[in-house]
Design a protein around this motif. Sequence first.
Motif, mmCIF file in Angstrom:
data_model
loop_
_atom_site.group_PDB
_atom_site.id
_atom_site.type_symbol
_atom_site.label_atom_id
_atom_site.label_comp_id
_atom_site.label_asym_id
_atom_site.label_seq_id
_atom_site.Cartn_x
_atom_site.Cartn_y
_atom_site.Cartn_z
ATOM 1 N N ASN A 203 -2.974 69.072 71.010
ATOM 2 C CA ASN A 203 -2.051 67.995 70.698
ATOM 3 C C ASN A 203 -0.778 68.613 70.119
ATOM 4 O OD1 ASN A 203 -0.588 65.911 69.456
ATOM 5 N ND2 ASN A 203 -2.436 64.746 69.023
ATOM 6 N N VAL A 204 0.219 68.816 70.973
ATOM 7 C CA VAL A 204 1.448 69.503 70.583
ATOM 8 C C VAL A 204 2.177 68.751 69.468
ATOM 9 C CG1 VAL A 204 3.704 70.305 71.378
ATOM 10 C CG2 VAL A 204 1.681 70.614 72.825
ATOM 11 N N SER A 205 2.191 67.445 69.538
ATOM 12 C CA SER A 205 2.850 66.645 68.504
ATOM 13 C C SER A 205 2.218 66.890 67.127
ATOM 14 C CB SER A 205 2.778 65.158 68.862
ATOM 15 O OG SER A 205 3.387 64.381 67.870
ATOM 16 N N LYS B 90 3.298 70.311 65.833
ATOM 17 C CA LYS B 90 4.674 70.263 65.325
ATOM 18 C C LYS B 90 4.738 69.591 63.960
ATOM 19 C CE LYS B 90 7.163 70.473 69.669
ATOM 20 N NZ LYS B 90 8.223 69.887 70.504
ATOM 21 N N SER C 152 9.594 77.741 64.722
ATOM 22 C CA SER C 152 9.570 76.580 65.617
ATOM 23 C C SER C 152 8.189 76.449 66.254
ATOM 24 C CB SER C 152 10.625 76.713 66.725
ATOM 25 O OG SER C 152 10.319 77.794 67.579
ATOM 26 N N ASP D 104 6.974 75.313 70.152
ATOM 27 C CA ASP D 104 7.532 74.973 71.462
ATOM 28 C C ASP D 104 6.728 73.864 72.151
ATOM 29 O OD1 ASP D 104 5.328 76.181 72.771
ATOM 30 O OD2 ASP D 104 6.385 78.063 73.062
ATOM 31 N N GLU D 105 7.143 73.508 73.346
ATOM 32 C CA GLU D 105 6.537 72.391 74.074
ATOM 33 C C GLU D 105 5.122 72.676 74.562
ATOM 34 O OE1 GLU D 105 7.809 69.325 74.077
ATOM 35 O OE2 GLU D 105 9.329 70.225 72.802
ATOM 36 N N GLU D 106 4.706 73.931 74.496
ATOM 37 C CA GLU D 106 3.333 74.291 74.857
ATOM 38 C C GLU D 106 2.433 74.345 73.624
ATOM 39 O OE1 GLU D 106 3.337 77.866 77.166
ATOM 40 O OE2 GLU D 106 4.708 77.035 78.634
ATOM 41 N N GLY D 107 3.026 74.132 72.443
ATOM 42 C CA GLY D 107 2.258 74.174 71.208
ATOM 43 C C GLY D 107 2.149 75.551 70.589
ATOM 44 N N SER E 153 -1.137 80.922 69.166
ATOM 45 C CA SER E 153 -1.728 79.756 69.810
ATOM 46 C C SER E 153 -2.943 79.336 69.000
ATOM 47 C CB SER E 153 -2.168 80.101 71.237
ATOM 48 O OG SER E 153 -2.987 79.070 71.748
#
Length: 72
Positions: A4-6, A9, A39, A41-44, A59
């Motif tokens: 869950n990338v969100s 973040k 940061s 990124d969009e891949e988590g 990761s």
Amino acid sequence: MGLNVSAVKTKYPKGTRVRIVNISENQNIKAGTLGTVTSVDEEGLIHINWDNGGYLEVSLEKDTILKVKKED
């Protein structure tokens, strides 16, 4: 199920201090090394500047980090 990338973040915003517990592929970053999140990124992947001068993304699917309180 996937990452869950969100949530990643939200948990690790820019400036979060972390300690590496286990990293799957890089031997230059030893367990216990501290770093600062730059940061996610969009891949988590969590991009981190390590206090030893290194830079590496981690990761959560492969590596283990812990949030730590900022030093005063």
